[in-house]
Structures are given as C-alpha cells and as structure tokens.
Scaffold this active site. Structure first.
Site, PDB file in Angstrom:
ATOM      1  N   THR A 185      45.756  42.006  43.818  1.00 18.15           N
ATOM      2  CA  THR A 185      45.197  41.705  45.021  1.00 18.15           C
ATOM      3  C   THR A 185      46.283  41.173  45.999  1.00 18.15           C
ATOM      4  OG1 THR A 185      44.715  39.627  44.155  1.00 18.15           O
ATOM      5  CG2 THR A 185      43.053  41.453  43.805  1.00 18.15           C
ATOM      6  N   GLU A 328      38.758  43.536  42.479  1.00 19.90           N
ATOM      7  CA  GLU A 328      38.325  43.064  40.884  1.00 19.90           C
ATOM      8  C   GLU A 328      37.172  43.993  40.505  1.00 19.90           C
ATOM      9  OE1 GLU A 328      39.250  41.342  43.493  1.00 19.90           O
ATOM     10  OE2 GLU A 328      40.346  39.296  42.948  1.00 19.90           O
ATOM     11  N   LYS A 436      31.981  24.046  58.465  1.00 19.81           N
ATOM     12  CA  LYS A 436      30.982  23.027  58.382  1.00 19.81           C
ATOM     13  C   LYS A 436      30.847  22.125  59.570  1.00 19.81           C
ATOM     14  CE  LYS A 436      31.679  23.408  53.225  1.00 19.81           C
ATOM     15  NZ  LYS A 436      32.810  23.792  53.349  1.00 19.81           N
ATOM     16  N   TRP A 441      25.892  24.555  58.205  1.00 17.18           N
ATOM     17  CA  TRP A 441      27.063  25.585  58.324  1.00 17.18           C
ATOM     18  C   TRP A 441      27.031  26.577  59.349  1.00 17.18           C
ATOM     19  CZ3 TRP A 441      26.236  27.869  52.524  1.00 17.18           C
ATOM     20  CH2 TRP A 441      26.920  26.783  51.583  1.00 17.18           C
TER      21      TRP A 441
END
Ligand code: ADP
Length: 538
Positions: A185, A328, A436, A441
């Site tokens: 990755t 993954e 935040k 959010w």
C-alpha cells in the site's frame, strides 16, 4: 457427517489452463508506441511457459519474489501468470513511489528477479546499487530509448524468451494458500505495508468478478483495465478476464484521456475500470468518441460524485459504476448500482443510489463499529468504522504483527460509513480526514463532491484547519476547469443550496493542480503541509 466432495486447491493454474485450452482466440491487445499489438491467448500462453521455464532456469528460490516495474502491457501480463504458476510471488511495484520507498519495498520483499519496462528503468538509477537481493534484471523494450543506468546487468526480455524453450505439462499448485502476489500500500505516512495475496484468494476474487450483480465479466467482454497493473493487480481484472475468456485491452503508456477514449472506441471496449480522476479528466472529451460498446465504466479509489456519473450518462449513455475497496481487499468489496427492488424508482432516486459506494459482493462481509468497539445497526444513518471479513480480505501485513486487524480477525478499513437495511454502503470519510466542527462532523468527501458538481470546477479537496472556536473548520482547495473565471464567492453561492450553512468552507483557495498520492488520490497530507506553510507566512 463430513461431505464427500473433492477438495481441490483453488489456484491460478486453473485460469491459465482454462484460457489456454478454451480461449486460444481471445485477444490481448496492447497499445504500443508504434501501434496496437494483438496477440492470441494461444501464443501468449506459449510465452508464459517460456518465462516460467526461464524463472526455473535462473535457480531462484521456489517462492522467490519476482518484482515488476511495468505499465499495463502484454509482458506484464506474462509475468502475472508465469511467476505464481511456478510457485513464485509476483510483486507489482508502484512506479509512483519515491526512490526511498522503491528501495524499501524491493528489499523488504527480497525480490530476486526484477522485470522492468525500459521507460521506467531511470527510476532505479538512484537506488540500483542498494538492492542486494536482486540477482536477475530483465529489461522489457518499449521503444522509449530511456537511458540504462550503469550497474545492473540487464537481460533483454525478448532474447530471454526466444532462447528458453517453453515449460510443458500442467502447472500445479498443491497448497491453495500459497502466496501468489504481493502488493504494497502506498503509505502516505511510514513505510509501505505489504499485502500478500494467495492463489485461493485471487481465484475466489476473480470468480466473484464474474457474478452478474458484481462486475459480470463474461466471454463476450472486451475488458480494459486503465487502473495500473502495479495497483492492486489492476483490481484483479487480468485474472478475471482470462477466467471468463474475455479480450483484454492494455493501455501501456497511454495515459491521456483522449488516447484512452480512442483506444476504447477502436476496440469496442465493453468494460473499463479506472480511478475516478481518470473519468473526470475524460469527461470533457466524451462527445468526440463513439463509446456505444460500453456496458460498464467502473470507478474506485475515491468517491465518484454523482455530477460526474450523470455527465457520463448524458454524454456516453452510461453512468459510472461506483465501487469501494482497498489493496487489503484484493480490492473489490462493494459494487454500486440500482438494486432490483428499486428498478422502477424515480430517476432522482436512481441518481442517489448510484452515488452510494454500493453493496457487498457475495462472500464479503461488512460491519460498522463505533469508537467503543460496539457494532452499529444497518439503518442508513449510524456512522462507524467499516470493518471487513472474507476470503479475499487480508488477515495481516507481510512481516508485521496483526496491525490494522481487530482481535476477532476483521480488517479495519480506516473509513467511516453508514450501511442501510439492504446493504448499501455510503463512505462518509476517512477516519483521519473527517472535520470536527463545533462537536459536529463535516464530511470532507461530501463537501468535495458538492464543490465538484459546479461545472467550472475540475477538482476539489477539503481539509480541516484548527480553529480556536469550532475546533476545526473546512478549507477547500479548488482547481478551475480550463479558463473558467471562477471566484470563491461563486463556489460558496453554488454550495448554499447543497450543504448546511455551517459547512461552507472558511477559505476557498485556487490551485493550478492538486497534489496527488502514489495511487493518484488527492494528497491531504501535502495539502495540510501547504496550509501550515501558508499560515506561517504573514
Ligand atoms: P484503491 O485505491 O484501489 O481502492 P487503496 O488501498 O489504495 O486501494 O485505497 C483504499 C482507500 O481508498 C479506501 O480505504 C478508501 O478510503 C478509498 N476509497 C476507495 N474507493 C472509494 C470510494 N468508492 N469512495 C470513497 N473512498 C474510496
């Protein structure tokens, strides 16, 4: 009572032998510098057998890592099969890594063989003397005439194949859990982490892509993976396509949108897959090409704004099929689209559904977990970390502890999302990117999509800036489309009807282009550095 069915290993040998035996006429088309090269699978298979024999003759370890630094080409596809079929491990190296990371992954993987496109050889110039594990260097000519650094004794790929008789007989992989591939990755922070695929996981992932409610890859398809073969095995398409017997179109060094669209038109491509950014750059040119052969345009890697998908639907006659996954997860976990139950829904609702990342494909399990580790309901509104389990999901990283995994063996994706009652996943943000503000959010992804729905915006990325009053406030970086005379106020005006007032970015900053990561995504790390730098300047 134990069942009485045969327990045969699932392996890539099956895909190869099936293609060799049944799909000899299937075509592998590579857009080479001096024209399209078309090879029948029957001839390609002989070349795979030659490369397999050459790997054996090298005397490298039975499970040696074979590194490839290559574009989407026929030679790369040969390595995709020859390495795992002989029990070796294909390590596809991301050409966009820094020199340091390149040296790290090649050495960490302990690659014994490196197969390199001539045009990419210069990437090794700085590090060639720091790769102690590499014993065999193979050069694939691509007509680029790039300089070859002093040091490595390169063998010419074509000469190697010509001088090695093909290996005969059947390839056999006894243990289906044997490693077939290795992919690191990109790692925006820290060293890249290796994901080790197995024959079994790759075989099942390929089979999964043949499912009709998945990608529905079939013999009649002409599949064009634009997503690089050094990025999560081009999303598994080089294996799925040959399992089905579909033609493959490989763009090699063609990266410009116009070249890619021309290639799609020329070979009547039916299914193409690329990162969202590619489809975005191609959008202004859609009227110039006949893309009527397409049945699926698949995106992934980052959220696909519905404005972009709709633009494709209007101009090319086909919306973009959204997907979500990770290195993954081999990478496909969910596929977007309209469920059978909503086939008769209003156009507006269908647009909404297509903007969602999609529903898990068979054998992939999802769950949502909150900060305290409690599982959340699939109610379409509870936001939690998306965790994943399934036969093609990593159980850990190469030579690392069980980092990134939960105690009960699920993969932590690091993405926040919601899942509704019928399994539609909506990615809200990455855990580390969510903003935040005043205890609430703000999804940087939703805000980016809203900004990118402005016709004069080419790209937009949003990050949070520390704020004494609200904790964090959004800052937007925007790239104008062409010569558009777009101002921050015009962007704000556009956003007013699309997002809550308190979501409006404090600052809207125009850039000529956005910094990207090794896998072509907006680099929020680079933008944060840019923002810190600009804050420091009075
Ligand atoms: P890939 O780019 O092939 O999907 P990576 O492992 O490089 O694989 O990146 C995975 C990450 O990319 C995910 O964890 C997620 O944050 C992001 N991502 C992938 N697909 C989407 C999508 N459709 N919407 C939003 N984010 C996505």
């Amino acid at each position: 009572m134990i069942g009485r069915m045969q327990d045969r290993p699932l392996s890539l040998a099956h895909i190869f032998h099936r293609a060799e035996q049944m799909f000899g006429d299937t075509r592998i088309i590579t857009a080479e510098r001096d024209g399209d090269r078309i090879t029948a699978v029957r001839d390609w298979a002989v070349r795979v057998r030659r490369l397999a024999a050459a790997l054996d003759a090298f005397g490298v370890a039975p499970d040696a890592r074979v590194g490839t630094l290559a574009m989407n080409t026929q030679a790369h596809l040969e390595a995709y099969y020859a390495a795992p079929l002989t029990g070796r491990v294909l390590h596809t190296i991301n050409m966009r890594l820094t020199a340091e990371h390149l040296a790290f992954v090649i050495t960490h993987a302990a690659d014994e063989v490196l197969i390199v496109d001539r045009s990419l050889v210069p990437l090794l110039a700085e590090i060639a003397d720091r790769l102690p594990t590499v014993r065999h260097w193979i050069l694939v000519e691509d007509g680029s005439g790039a300089d070859i650094p002093a040091g490595p004794a390169f063998v010419d790929y074509e000469e190697l194949l010509a001088s090695t008789p093909p290996r005969d007989g059947l390839f056999e992989i006894q243990d289906e859990n044997r490693a077939s591939g290795l992919c690191y990755t990109s790692g925006t922070t820290g060293d890249p982490k290796g994901v080790v695929y197995t024959h079994r996981s790759t075989m099942l992932h390929s089979l999964g892509q043949l499912g009709v409610d998945s990608l529905g890859i079939r013999e009649a398809d002409v599949v064009m993976p634009i997503v690089p073969m050094f990025h999560v095995n081009a999303w598994g398409l080089p294996y799925a396509a040959l399992l089905a017997g579909a033609d493959l179109v490989l763009p090699a060094r063609s990266t410009q949108p116009v070249e890619l669209l021309a290639l799609m038109q020329r070979h009547r491509v039916t299914m193409a897959a690329a990162a969202t950014t590619v489809w975005n750059f191609a959008a202004p040119h859609l009227d110039d090409f006949d893309l009527s052969s397409l049945r699926m345009v698949m995106s992934g890697g980052s959220a696909t704004p519905s404005s972009l998908s709709e633009l494709w639907r209007e101009r090319a006659g086909i919306p973009i099929t959204h997907s979500w996954g990770m290195t993954e997860i081999s990478p496909v976990a969910v596929i977007g689209g309209v469920s059978a139950a909503e086939a008769g829904a209003s156009e507006e609702r269908k647009v909404e559904l297509r903007a969602l990342q999609g529903r898990p494909v068979p054998l992939v399990q999802l769950r949502l977990v909150d900060d305290d580790g409690l599982e959340l309901p699939w109610d379409g509104s509870s936001v939690g970390e998306v965790q994943v389990a399934g036969p093609w999901v990593a159980s850990g990283y190469y030579q690392r502890e069980s980092e990134g995994m939960t105690a009960d063996g699920w993969l932590r994706s690091g993405d926040l999302g919601t899942i509704d009652g019928v399994g539609y996943l909506r990615i809200v943000d990455r855990v580390k990117d969510i903003i935040k503000s005043g205890g609430e959010w703000i999804s940087s992804v939703d805000l980016e999509n809203a900004i990118m729905s402005h016709p004069d915006v080419e790209e937009a990325a949003v990050i949070g800036r520390a704020d004494p009053k609200w904790a964090e406030r959004p800052v937007a970086y925007v790239v104008r489309r062409g010569e558009a005379a777009l101002t921050p106020d015009m962007v704000r005006e556009h956003l007013r009807t699309l997002v809550a007032k308190w979501w409006l970015p404090e600052d809207i900053i125009f850039l000529p282009e956005l910094p990207k990561t090794g896998s072509g995504k907006f680099s929020k790390t680079a933008l944060r550095r840019l923002l810190e730098g600009s804050d420091a300047t009075p």
